[in-house]
Design a protein around this motif. Structure first.
Motif, PDB file in Angstrom:
ATOM      1  N   LEU A  47       0.826  -1.205   0.000  1.00  0.00           N
ATOM      2  CA  LEU A  47       0.000   0.000   0.000  1.00  0.00           C
ATOM      3  C   LEU A  47       0.863   1.259   0.000  1.00  0.00           C
ATOM      4  O   LEU A  47       0.546   2.239  -0.683  1.00  0.00           O
ATOM      5  N   VAL A  75      -1.797   4.522   5.914  1.00  0.00           N
ATOM      6  CA  VAL A  75      -2.181   3.110   5.844  1.00  0.00           C
ATOM      7  C   VAL A  75      -2.799   2.660   7.156  1.00  0.00           C
ATOM      8  O   VAL A  75      -3.716   1.824   7.174  1.00  0.00           O
ATOM      9  N   ARG A  78      -6.511   4.154   6.817  1.00  0.00           N
ATOM     10  CA  ARG A  78      -7.335   4.014   5.607  1.00  0.00           C
ATOM     11  C   ARG A  78      -7.146   2.640   4.985  1.00  0.00           C
ATOM     12  O   ARG A  78      -6.074   2.312   4.487  1.00  0.00           O
ATOM     13  N   ARG A  79      -8.205   1.862   4.989  1.00  0.00           N
ATOM     14  CA  ARG A  79      -8.177   0.602   4.259  1.00  0.00           C
ATOM     15  C   ARG A  79      -8.611   0.855   2.823  1.00  0.00           C
ATOM     16  O   ARG A  79      -9.423   1.734   2.561  1.00  0.00           O
ATOM     17  N   PRO A  80      -8.112   0.094   1.871  1.00  0.00           N
ATOM     18  CA  PRO A  80      -8.548   0.276   0.472  1.00  0.00           C
ATOM     19  C   PRO A  80     -10.047   0.061   0.347  1.00  0.00           C
ATOM     20  O   PRO A  80     -10.599  -0.898   0.885  1.00  0.00           O
ATOM     21  N   SER A  82     -11.391  -0.128  -2.688  1.00  0.00           N
ATOM     22  CA  SER A  82     -11.551  -0.746  -4.000  1.00  0.00           C
ATOM     23  C   SER A  82     -10.413  -1.732  -4.213  1.00  0.00           C
ATOM     24  O   SER A  82      -9.308  -1.537  -3.693  1.00  0.00           O
ATOM     25  N   LEU A  85      -5.723  -0.708  -6.897  1.00  0.00           N
ATOM     26  CA  LEU A  85      -4.783   0.094  -6.136  1.00  0.00           C
ATOM     27  C   LEU A  85      -4.631   1.502  -6.704  1.00  0.00           C
ATOM     28  O   LEU A  85      -4.221   2.421  -5.990  1.00  0.00           O
ATOM     29  N   TYR A  88      -6.444   3.901  -4.616  1.00  0.00           N
ATOM     30  CA  TYR A  88      -6.065   4.067  -3.219  1.00  0.00           C
ATOM     31  C   TYR A  88      -5.336   5.398  -3.046  1.00  0.00           C
ATOM     32  O   TYR A  88      -4.392   5.709  -3.765  1.00  0.00           O
ATOM     33  N   GLY A  89      -5.779   6.184  -2.091  1.00  0.00           N
ATOM     34  CA  GLY A  89      -5.131   7.463  -1.825  1.00  0.00           C
ATOM     35  C   GLY A  89      -5.894   8.665  -2.334  1.00  0.00           C
ATOM     36  O   GLY A  89      -5.339   9.758  -2.394  1.00  0.00           O
ATOM     37  N   ASP A  90      -7.172   8.509  -2.684  1.00  0.00           N
ATOM     38  CA  ASP A  90      -7.944   9.655  -3.160  1.00  0.00           C
ATOM     39  C   ASP A  90      -7.941  10.787  -2.137  1.00  0.00           C
ATOM     40  O   ASP A  90      -7.925  11.969  -2.509  1.00  0.00           O
TER      41      ASP A  90
END
Length: 257
Positions: A47, A75, A78-80, A82, A85, A88-90
């Protein structure tokens, strides 16, 4: 493994503790915290690497060690959402803005916002952009009432810092210091390639209003009130040519399409 333990296992992978979820055991039937720790480390590293790949300029600005601290803290919380990957990180830029150790780097969060917009534009849905010919077909009154639907890959970043210039110079091996001034950046992908464009300062409010759904006439009036030198034709032509819009909606005519 039943569905409940699957969920517990997924949650445990992002848990820094040593506890092994109930029902999770090795071949010998016993809990194996060391083996679980390997999985946990692999997930966290993966991640963090996904964040570094999505925010390379942000990482380059602060260095690998500092970025890893920010990524690890993100990390943790925030769990993904979707399996992709790339998504991830929006909200990583908001995390950067609130990260205490980065408080002295006021430009960093907006730089991350620009990078998030670039990646979102890259993965956005395909759509034909609105063309100048489409606007030319509107009669005078219709033009003023028209609302321009943003292209799915269009994003606007308004910053008190030169984030567009920071991003551009970090696309090169040798980095040069930009002139320090506010910048408004339009990110678009009307075709295959993502474009990052610095907008004239006079066009910033106009572009933001249009992308927020304000009718053309009202957006132009507000822009002229803010700057008497605002050039409506140049600004609208420039934004349309860059591919900022998908279609023009006339109230009562095609707003349900």
């Amino acid at each position: 493994m039943n569905p409940v333990s699957q969920g517990a296992f997924a949650a445990a992978l992002l848990d820094r503790g040593d506890a092994v979820p109930a029902g999770l055991a090795g071949r010998n039937g016993a809990a194996d915290p060391l083996r679980l720790a390997v999985y946990r480390n692999n997930v966290r590293v993966g991640l963090a690497r996904a964040l570094a790949a999505r925010f390379p300029v942000t990482a380059r600005l602060v260095g690998d060690a500092f970025f890893r601290l920010m990524a690890d803290a993100y990390v943790d919380d925030r769990r993904p959402a979707s399996p992709l990957l790339a998504a991830y990180g929006d909200d990583f830029p908001d995390h950067v803005a609130g990260f205490p150790a980065a408080a002295g780097l006021a430009y960093l969060a907006d730089t991350a916002r620009l990078e998030a917009a670039v990646s979102r534009a890259y993965h956005a849905a395909d759509a034909a952009p609105l063309g100048l010919a489409d606007l030319a077909g509107l009669a005078g009154p219709e033009l003023g009432l028209a609302r321009l639907t943003p292209h799915p890959a269009a994003f606007l970043i308004r910053s008190a810092h030169p984030v567009g210039s920071i991003w551009r110079t970090h696309q090169k091996e040798t980095v040069t210091a930009p002139d320090w001034r506010p910048e408004t950046v339009l990110v678009v992908r009307p075709d295959l390639d993502v474009g990052v464009h610095l907008l004239p300062a006079a066009d910033a409010g106009f572009a933001a209003a249009l992308l927020d759904g304000t009718p053309l006439g009202s957006a132009a009036e507000a822009a002229l009130a803010a700057d008497p030198d605002f050039d409506f034709g140049r600004a609208l032509t420039g934004l349309t040519t860059l591919g900022a819009f998908a279609r023009a909606v006339i109230p009562g005519e095609n707003d349900d399409q």
